[in-house]
Scaffold this active site. Structure first.
Site, mmCIF file in Angstrom:
data_model
loop_
_atom_site.group_PDB
_atom_site.id
_atom_site.type_symbol
_atom_site.label_atom_id
_atom_site.label_comp_id
_atom_site.label_asym_id
_atom_site.label_seq_id
_atom_site.Cartn_x
_atom_site.Cartn_y
_atom_site.Cartn_z
ATOM 1 N N ASN A 341 26.528 -21.900 70.828
ATOM 2 C CA ASN A 341 27.100 -20.611 70.440
ATOM 3 C C ASN A 341 28.536 -20.490 70.964
ATOM 4 O OD1 ASN A 341 27.189 -18.144 69.192
ATOM 5 N ND2 ASN A 341 25.543 -17.213 70.384
ATOM 6 N N HIS A 372 23.187 -9.131 72.911
ATOM 7 C CA HIS A 372 22.082 -9.780 72.212
ATOM 8 C C HIS A 372 21.017 -8.794 71.759
ATOM 9 C CE1 HIS A 372 23.576 -13.749 73.559
ATOM 10 N NE2 HIS A 372 22.851 -14.214 72.556
#
Length: 518
Positions: A341, A372
């Site tokens: 990521n 998140h």
């Protein structure tokens, strides 16, 4: 529990045939449509054939259509979040708008995640509208900080990367919506800098900079755009293999089996840790598929060219989000996070870590958890990640130099650290997959919190390097992703630069070349 969709049900027969939720089928089909649209966009709406205005309009409308197809009226959240953020930028002014945009965008995202998780479908891993909102939140906050850096802060107060990413004028509403909601990145990103995106849309020429042995710049202009076809084909092959693995292997290795009562009671410790590793490894291909396909879509549209390597081969990894080989063969916690990521790691560094006034590592992990989502498992993972990161850093700083002299000894060291890294990563991310507190604590208690205790003991035994205020602070306490990714980012900027006139070209070259030398 059956999953429902807020988007189109046109593909329900296909969903029934492949035995996948219709919203996941919508996502994949829309991404494949976006891939075809990207080829069309590059061929028929090339910057040499049409104006930036048309390219912005088409990219935005296609993006909003895909969002509407996948998420129904929930796609309005993308426009609302972007519109209010733009209004904040206009009325607040460049001095403080980055703070207000950050709080609003992250707060709006959090409220949407809370309603989705605790009101609608707790624990469902179906494609949902909060995923695209996470990317849009990154773009909103990144651009707000870049405008603040470019239009308010003094040039000498900026770091090399901030100086190169700084935006010197306020974008129009169309440019802003196009950046946030274009069809190439609306569903799965990845994050890109505003300057890179505008450069792509406006079709300014690639400027390659090659540093000669004497340190002078040899500047060349590319007459024709390099072809992304080979890069796109390679990435689609990776997508196919990842999807095949996910459809066939992943379902046979559920992470939940790690907390099965019978398995915990009968399996030996080596067997349990081996299954922990393979089950978490099997959970990664779905991310490989989604992120690599998103990268291929951008490349197919002509976006993502980074320059040429030393052999003259084109590099299409300007906005790539992962490096699979480095992930699977990581020999340190840092190496894993450097290659996983990637664009989110850069975002965390640029908007949080390098701007934090205290405890930057802890603040960055907390921001990552909030971004998140609101599942408790996310917070357990990132709090555990803080411990693992600090412990891994302490071990590396204190003992690694004893094992790098002899190639044979270093090979043994690499094998041991690979095994330790994979165990630590798998142990850390179990709550991220299990989501809830009870199963997460069931897993950790069944392991007697062994790696938590080991990390604390390491921090008590091995000293961390003390830091000094000022510029040395970031040099010695950089987060796990910082140094390598900053180097990568600056090299990306150095490989090609696009500007409006000769003065800005010279200024940009000087900025980036000096940044590389620092």
């Amino acid at each position: 529990m059956a999953t429902s969709t807020t988007g189109s049900t046109l593909l329900q027969p296909l969903s029934n045939a492949v035995r996948l939720p219709v919203d996941q089928v919508n996502f994949v089909v829309c991404q494949l449509f976006a891939l075809l649209a990207a080829v069309w966009f590059r061929t028929y709406l090339h910057s040499s054939k049409t104006s930036p205005f048309i390219r912005h309009v088409v990219a935005t409308l296609l993006g909003l259509y895909l969002a509407l197809f996948c998420f129904g009226w929930y796609a309005l959240h993308f426009v609302i979040q972007s519109g209010i953020s733009y209004y904040i930028m206009i009325i607040i002014g460049v001095e403080n708008m980055h703070k207000y945009c950050f709080v609003f965008a992250l707060g709006y995202l959090t409220v949407c995640q809370i309603t989705r998780v605790y009101i609608f479908d707790y624990g469902q891993y179906s494609a949902d509208f909060s995923g695209p909102m996470m990317i849009i939140t990154q773009k909103i906050t990144s651009l707000a900080f870049e405008i603040h850096d470019g239009m308010f802060r003094k040039n000498e107060d900026l770091t090399p990367s901030q100086r190169c990413l700084a935006v010197r004028r306020m974008p129009s509403l169309l440019e802003y919506l196009s950046y946030n909601c274009n069809f190439m990145g609306i569903l799965a990103g990845p994050l890109c800098s505003y300057k890179d995106y505008i450069t792509f849309i406006e079709g300014r020429s690639y400027q390659l900079q090659q540093s000669e042995a004497n340190g002078k710049e040899d500047t060349k202009y590319e007459q024709t755009d390099p072809s992304p076809n080979i890069a796109v084909a390679q990435k689609l092959l990776i997508c196919g293999l990842s999807l095949l693995f996910h459809m066939t292997i992943t379902k046979t290795l559920p992470v939940e089996y790690n907390i099965d009562d019978n398995f915990r009671a009968t399996a030996s410790w080596p067997v349990r840790f081996f299954y922990l590793y393979v089950s978490l490894m099997a959970a990664r291909p779905k991310y490989y598929f989604a992120w690599t396909l998103a990268d291929a879509i951008n490349n197919a549209a002509g976006f993502g060219f980074r320059g040429y390597d030393k052999n003259g081969v084109t590099r299409w990894d300007l906005i790539s989000n992962l490096r699979i080989q480095q992930i699977e063969f990581s020999t340190s916690f840092k190496m894993f996070l450097d290659n996983w990521n990637i664009q989110t790691a850069l975002w965390l560094k640029r908007v949080c870590y390098e701007r934090a006034t205290f405890s930057p590592t802890i603040q960055t992990f907390i921001l990552s958890a909030i971004w998140h989502g609101v599942y408790p498992g996310y917070y357990l993972t990132f709090l555990t990640g803080v411990l693992m990161t600090l412990a891994a850093r302490a071990i590396r700083n204190n003992i690694r130099h004893y094992f790098v002299e002899s190639p044979a000894v270093k090979l043994c060291y690499d094998i041991v650290t690979w095994m330790a890294t994979q165990a630590a990563i798998s142990y850390t991310v179990v709550p991220f997959v299990l989501l809830s507190v009870k199963p997460s604590f069931t897993f950790y208690s069944s392991c007697y919190f062994c790696l938590h205790i080991a990390s604390i003991l390491v921090l008590l035994v091995f000293p961390l390097k003390r830091t000094q205020k000022g510029s040395k602070k970031h040099e010695s306490v950089q987060p796990v992703w910082s140094r390598k990714l900053e180097e990568e980012s600056l090299l990306q900027k150095n490989n090609y630069s696009t500007t409006n006139n000769s003065f800005s070209q010279k200024q940009e070259i000087t900025c980036r070349y000096q940044a590389l030398k620092q």
